[in-house]
Scaffold this active site. Structure first.
Site, short mmCIF file in Angstrom:
data_model
loop_
_atom_site.label_atom_id
_atom_site.label_comp_id
_atom_site.label_asym_id
_atom_site.label_seq_id
_atom_site.Cartn_x
_atom_site.Cartn_y
_atom_site.Cartn_z
CG HIS A 318 -1.98 0.97 1.08
ND1 HIS A 318 -1.97 2.33 1.40
CD2 HIS A 318 -3.25 0.70 0.68
CE1 HIS A 318 -3.13 2.86 1.13
NE2 HIS A 318 -4.05 1.92 0.82
CG ASP A 376 -8.48 -4.29 -2.84
OD1 ASP A 376 -7.65 -3.42 -3.09
OD2 ASP A 376 -9.45 -4.10 -3.12
C1 SDX Z 1 -6.25 -0.16 -3.03
O1 SDX Z 1 -4.40 4.40 -2.34
C2 SDX Z 1 -5.26 3.83 -1.36
O2 SDX Z 1 -5.97 4.42 -0.51
C3 SDX Z 1 -5.72 2.68 -2.09
C4 SDX Z 1 -7.00 1.88 -1.51
C5 SDX Z 1 -8.12 2.45 -1.18
O3 SDX Z 1 -9.05 2.27 -0.39
O4 SDX Z 1 -8.56 3.45 -2.00
O5 SDX Z 1 -6.55 1.49 -0.22
C6 SDX Z 1 -7.44 0.73 -2.42
O6 SDX Z 1 -6.21 0.47 -4.11
C7 SDX Z 1 -5.28 -0.99 -2.32
C8 SDX Z 1 -4.20 -1.28 -3.15
C9 SDX Z 1 -4.63 -2.51 -4.12
N1 SDX Z 1 -3.56 -3.05 -4.93
C10 SDX Z 1 -2.96 -4.05 -4.68
O7 SDX Z 1 -3.09 -4.92 -3.95
C11 SDX Z 1 -1.96 -4.37 -5.92
C12 SDX Z 1 -0.84 -4.91 -5.54
N2 SDX Z 1 -0.11 -3.96 -4.91
C13 SDX Z 1 0.98 -2.93 -5.48
O8 SDX Z 1 0.87 -2.99 -6.78
C14 SDX Z 1 1.71 -1.75 -4.60
O9 SDX Z 1 1.69 -2.32 -3.45
C15 SDX Z 1 0.58 -0.62 -4.62
C16 SDX Z 1 0.16 -0.27 -5.77
C17 SDX Z 1 -0.78 -0.84 -3.76
C18 SDX Z 1 1.48 0.62 -3.92
O10 SDX Z 1 2.44 0.90 -4.70
P1 SDX Z 1 3.51 1.89 -4.25
O11 SDX Z 1 3.37 2.50 -3.14
O12 SDX Z 1 3.82 2.56 -5.51
O13 SDX Z 1 4.88 0.99 -4.17
P2 SDX Z 1 5.96 0.73 -5.09
O14 SDX Z 1 5.32 0.36 -6.28
O15 SDX Z 1 7.08 1.73 -5.06
O16 SDX Z 1 6.72 -0.57 -4.26
C19 SDX Z 1 7.68 -0.30 -3.55
C20 SDX Z 1 8.52 -1.63 -3.46
C21 SDX Z 1 8.85 -2.09 -4.96
O17 SDX Z 1 10.11 -2.88 -4.71
P3 SDX Z 1 11.53 -2.21 -4.85
O18 SDX Z 1 11.39 -1.54 -6.36
O19 SDX Z 1 11.71 -1.26 -3.86
O20 SDX Z 1 12.57 -3.32 -4.97
O21 SDX Z 1 7.66 -2.70 -3.11
C22 SDX Z 1 7.55 -3.62 -3.90
C23 SDX Z 1 7.91 -2.92 -5.39
O22 SDX Z 1 8.14 -3.79 -6.36
N3 SDX Z 1 6.09 -4.19 -3.85
C24 SDX Z 1 5.47 -5.31 -4.07
C25 SDX Z 1 4.22 -5.32 -3.92
N4 SDX Z 1 4.02 -4.05 -3.76
C26 SDX Z 1 4.98 -3.13 -3.76
N5 SDX Z 1 6.16 -6.79 -4.62
C27 SDX Z 1 5.42 -7.54 -4.88
N6 SDX Z 1 4.14 -7.55 -4.52
C28 SDX Z 1 3.49 -6.38 -4.12
N7 SDX Z 1 2.16 -6.55 -3.96
#
Ligand code: SDX
Length: 442
Positions: A318, A376
Site C-alpha cells: 500500500h 483487497d
Molecule cells: C487500494 O491509495 C489507496 O488508499 C488505495 C486503496 C483505497 O481504499 O482507495 O487502499 C485501495 O488500491 C489498495 C491497493 C490494492 N492494490 C494491490 O493490492 C496491488 C498490489 N500492490 C501493489 O501494486 C502496490 O503495493 C501498490 C500499488 C498498492 C502501492 O504501490 P507503491 O506505493 O507505488 O509502491 P512501489 O510500487 O513503489 O513498491 C515499493 C517496493 C517495490 O520494490 P523495490 O522497487 O523497492 O524493489 O515494493 C514492491 C515494489 O516492487 N512491491 C511489491 C508489491 N507492492 C509493492 N512487490 C510484490 N508484490 C506487491 N504487491
C-alpha cells in the site's frame, strides 16, 4: 504569515528555508500543521520564487488539498472517518450512517438518520430509459465497463442536478449517485446473465436492496440472509472512503474543471478499475485460484520478489500503510464470521490466503518493504462466500466508494482555495528544432 515565500534570513519557526547551492540564494516557505498527521510545506509560491517546479511522480510526498473527511496514519495503521476509528464504525455503525458522517461531518441524530435514509431510499430507482441504454452493451461486457458508461451518461438523464454552483443541486446529485449505484450495479449483473432487472424496494435497507436486486427473480420470493446483509453492510463501510487515493484524486481533478458530478464519478470508476487499485480484489481471487494449493505458494512468492517479473502479490502492499491495513484485519475477521455463519467450514481459498499471508509476512522481502495485506486481500473471499461473482468485485467497491467520492467532490467544490488541477512536468524531450519538409526526410 500568508503563503508568500520569504527571501533572506527573516525565517519564522513555522517555515522551512531552501538554499540553492548553485547560487546560494535562500528561499523560505511556510510550514502548515493540520489537526493531526505530517506538517506540509506550502510551496504555492515556489515557481515564482525559484523558477523551479517540484518533481514527485505518483505524488508520494505531495498533499493535493486540505481535507477534513478521512485521516490515515500509515505507520500506525490508523484510519479515521471524521475522527471516528474504522474499527468503531465497522462494529457499531451501519453504511447509511457512515454515508451521512462522510457527507456532513457528524454522526446523525435519530431523526436526521431517518430523513437521510428515506431520501436515499426514494432515489434508488433509475430512469426507465436506461433499460434501452444498457441494451447497447454486449452481454459479455465487463460490468465495470457498463458502470463507466452508464454513470457517465447519467447527466443526460438528470440534467437538473448538474449545476455545481448550486448547493441544493450538488446535494441532489450526491444523493442520486449514492442511491442509484446499487441499482445500476445489480442491473449490470442481471444483464450479463440475461435475467430480468429487479427493481429496488423501499422496504429494504441499502444492503438488503442490493442483495435483492442482484439475486432475486420475478418467479418467486427471495429470502435475504441477515448474515449476508450484515456482512455486505460492513464491507460497504470498509470501502467507503480512503483520503486522496487514485480514484478519489481522479474525481477531484475532473471536478476541478467544473465537470458535472456524474462525469466526475464515472472518471473515478474508471480509475478504480485498475488492478493496482480497486481492481485488485478481482485480481486477488484470480491469483488465489491460479496458486491453487499451499504447495505452490513459494513459487508465487518468488515470482513476486523477482525484479524481472512484473507479477506482484495482489492484495499486498500500500502506498500509505506501512503497517497492517486496519480494513484488512476487519475483513479477515468478517471472513471467519461469515463463513462460519454460512456453514462454510473449510473454504480452501481462505486457508490458502491465510497461509500466503503467513509466509509473506515472514519473508525478508516483504518485511523489508513493509508490505502487508491491504483491503483487497480478503474482501474477495467474502464476496465469493456471499455469492458475488468475481467480475462484480470491483463494481461493489465502486458502489461503496461512491459516498467517499461525492463527499470529497463536494469538499473540493466548496474549498475557497480550489483551482483547476494543472500539474507541471520535468521536460526531457527535444529542444526546439526546425521543421524538415517531407521531401528532405529519410
Ligand atoms: C487500494 O491509495 C489507496 O488508499 C488505495 C486503496 C483505497 O481504499 O482507495 O487502499 C485501495 O488500491 C489498495 C491497493 C490494492 N492494490 C494491490 O493490492 C496491488 C498490489 N500492490 C501493489 O501494486 C502496490 O503495493 C501498490 C500499488 C498498492 C502501492 O504501490 P507503491 O506505493 O507505488 O509502491 P512501489 O510500487 O513503489 O513498491 C515499493 C517496493 C517495490 O520494490 P523495490 O522497487 O523497492 O524493489 O515494493 C514492491 C515494489 O516492487 N512491491 C511489491 C508489491 N507492492 C509493492 N512487490 C510484490 N508484490 C506487491 N504487491
Amino acid at each position: 504569515m500568508g503563503n508568500d515565500a520569504i527571501r533572506g534570513d527573516t525565517a519564522p519557526e513555522d517555515s522551512i528555508t531552501i538554499v540553492n547551492n548553485a547560487s546560494g540564494a535562500k528561499v523560505t516557505f511556510p510550514v502548515l500543521q493540520g489537526s493531526c498527521g505530517p506538517k506540509v510545506i506550502d510551496i504555492r509560491r515556489l515557481y515564482g520564487a525559484t523558477d523551479m517546479f517540484t518533481y514527485d511522480p505518483g505524488f508520494t510526498a505531495t498533499g493535493s488539498c486540505e481535507s477534513s473527511i478521512t485521516f490515515i496514519d500509515g505507520e500506525a495503521g490508523v484510519l479515521l472517518h471524521r475522527g471516528y476509528p474504522i474499527e468503531d464504525l465497522a462494529k457499531h455503525s451501519d453504511f447509511m450512517e457512515v454515508c451521512y458522517l462522510l457527507l456532513y461531518g457528524e454522526l446523525p441524530t435519530p431523526s436526521e438518520k431517518d430523513t437521510f435514509v428515506h431520501a436515499i431510499t426514494y432515489h434508488t430507482m433509475v430512469h426507465e430509459q436506461l433499460h434501452k441504454f444498457i441494451d447497447g452493451f454486449r452481454r459479455d461486457a465487463h460490468p465495470m465497463a457498463i458502470m463507466c458508461g452508464i454513470v457517465g451518461a447519467l447527466s443526460a438523464f438528470y440534467h437538473d442536478s448538474t449545476d455545481i454552483s448550486d448547493p441544493y443541486q450538488r446535494m441532489v446529485a450526491s444523493y442520486r449517485m449514492i442511491a442509484k449505484m446499487p441499482t445500476i450495479a445489480a442491473w449490470a449483473f442481471k444483464y450479463s446473465l440475461g435475467q430480468p432487472f429487479i427493481y429496488p424496494r423501499n422496504d429494504l435497507t441499502y444492503a438488503e436492496n442490493f442483495i435483492h436486486m442482484m439475486f432475486a427473480t420475478p418467479c418467486e420470493d427471495y429470502e435475504i440472509s441477515p448474515t449476508i446483509a450484515r456482512a455486505l453492510d460492513r464491507i460497504l463501510i470498509l470501502h467507503a472512503d480512503h483520503e486522496q487515493n487514485a480514484s478519489t484524486s481522479t474525481v477531484r481533478l475532473a471536478g476541478s474543471s467544473g465537470a458535472n458530478p456524474f462525469a466526475c464519478i464515472a472518471a473515478g470508476i474508471a480509475s478504480l478499475w485498475g488492478p493496482a487499485h480497486g481492481g485488485a480484489n478481482e485480481a486477488v481471487l484470480n491469483m488465489l485460484n491460479e496458486i491453487g494449493s499451499p504447495n505452490r505458494i513459494a513459487e508465487f512468492v518468488d515470482k513476486a520478489k523477482d525484479p524481472e517479473d512484473p507479477f506482484r502479490l495482489m492484495g499486498f502492499g500500500h502506498r500509505v500503510y506501512k503497517n497492517f491495513d486496519p480494513r484488512a484485519r476487519l475483513m479477515r475477521e468478517s471472513c471467519h464470521e461469515v463463513l462460519n455463519e454460512l456453514g462454510v467450514d473449510n473454504e480452501p481459498l481462505l486457508e490458502l490466503a491465510m497461509e500466503l499471508e503467513r509466509i509473506a509476512l515472514e519473508d525478508e522481502y516483504f518485511v523489508e518493504r513493509r508490505l502487508y495485506p491491504n483491503v483487497d486481500f480478503y474482501s474477495g473471499i467474502i464476496f465469493k462466500a456471499i455469492g458475488i461473482p468475481v467480475s462484480m468485485f470491483t463494481v461493489l467497491f465502486a458502489v461503496a466508494r461512491t459516498v467517499g467520492w461525492v463527499a470529497q467532490w463536494n469538499e473540493m467544490v466548496e474549498d475557497p482555495n480550489q483551482k483547476i488541477g494543472r500539474p507541471r512536468q520535468l521536460y526531457t524531450g527535444y529542444e526546439q528544432r526546425p521543421y524538415v519538409p517531407l521531401a528532405e526526410r529519410g
